[in-house]
Design an enzyme around this catalytic site. Structure first.
Site, PDB file in Angstrom:
ATOM      1  N   ASN A   1      25.345  39.508  48.032  1.00 18.50           N
ATOM      2  CA  ASN A   1      24.442  40.550  47.563  1.00 18.50           C
ATOM      3  C   ASN A   1      23.216  39.910  46.940  1.00 18.50           C
ATOM      4  OD1 ASN A   1      26.126  42.684  48.268  1.00 18.50           O
ATOM      5  ND2 ASN A   1      27.014  42.885  46.228  1.00 18.50           N
TER       6      ASN A   1
ATOM      7  N   ARG B   1      30.141  43.326  52.176  1.00 20.94           N
ATOM      8  CA  ARG B   1      30.399  41.880  52.253  1.00 20.94           C
ATOM      9  C   ARG B   1      31.785  41.595  52.820  1.00 20.94           C
ATOM     10  NH1 ARG B   1      29.596  39.780  46.463  1.00 20.94           N
ATOM     11  NH2 ARG B   1      30.541  41.800  46.092  1.00 20.94           N
TER      12      ARG B   1
END
EC number: 3.6.1.7
Length: 91
Positions: A38, A20
């Site tokens: 996520n 990320r």
């Protein structure tokens, strides 16, 4: 060049490897807007928009991911522009 918005699900070893944060950094480098998060099923979801060539560059990058990731699948679809400003990591 026209702006486009893309939505992707990225599978493989993509959680717990800095995916990320690396995606946010790459999106910032490419001057794209959007978000990354996520998912409970182990995938990462990404929505981003910007100039078409830059947006497609992030799509290609997602197929590789950061150094410690092992990307096995990327599903991408175009969607209507969302009017997103900035790029954030969602929790």
């Amino acid at each position: 060049m026209a702006r486009i918005c893309l939505h992707a699900y990225v599978g493989g070893r993509v959680q717990g490897v800095g995916f990320r944060q690396a995606t946010r950094e790459e999106a910032d480098r490419l001057e794209l807007d959007g978000w990354v998060r996520n998912l409970d099923d182990g995938r990462v979801e990404v929505v981003w928009e910007g100039e078409e060539d830059r947006a497609k560059a992030l799509e290609r990058w997602l197929g590789r991911g950061p150094r410690h990731a092992e990307v096995s699948a990327v599903e991408v679809e175009q969607m209507p522009l969302q009017g997103i400003a900035g790029f954030v990591v969602r929790r």
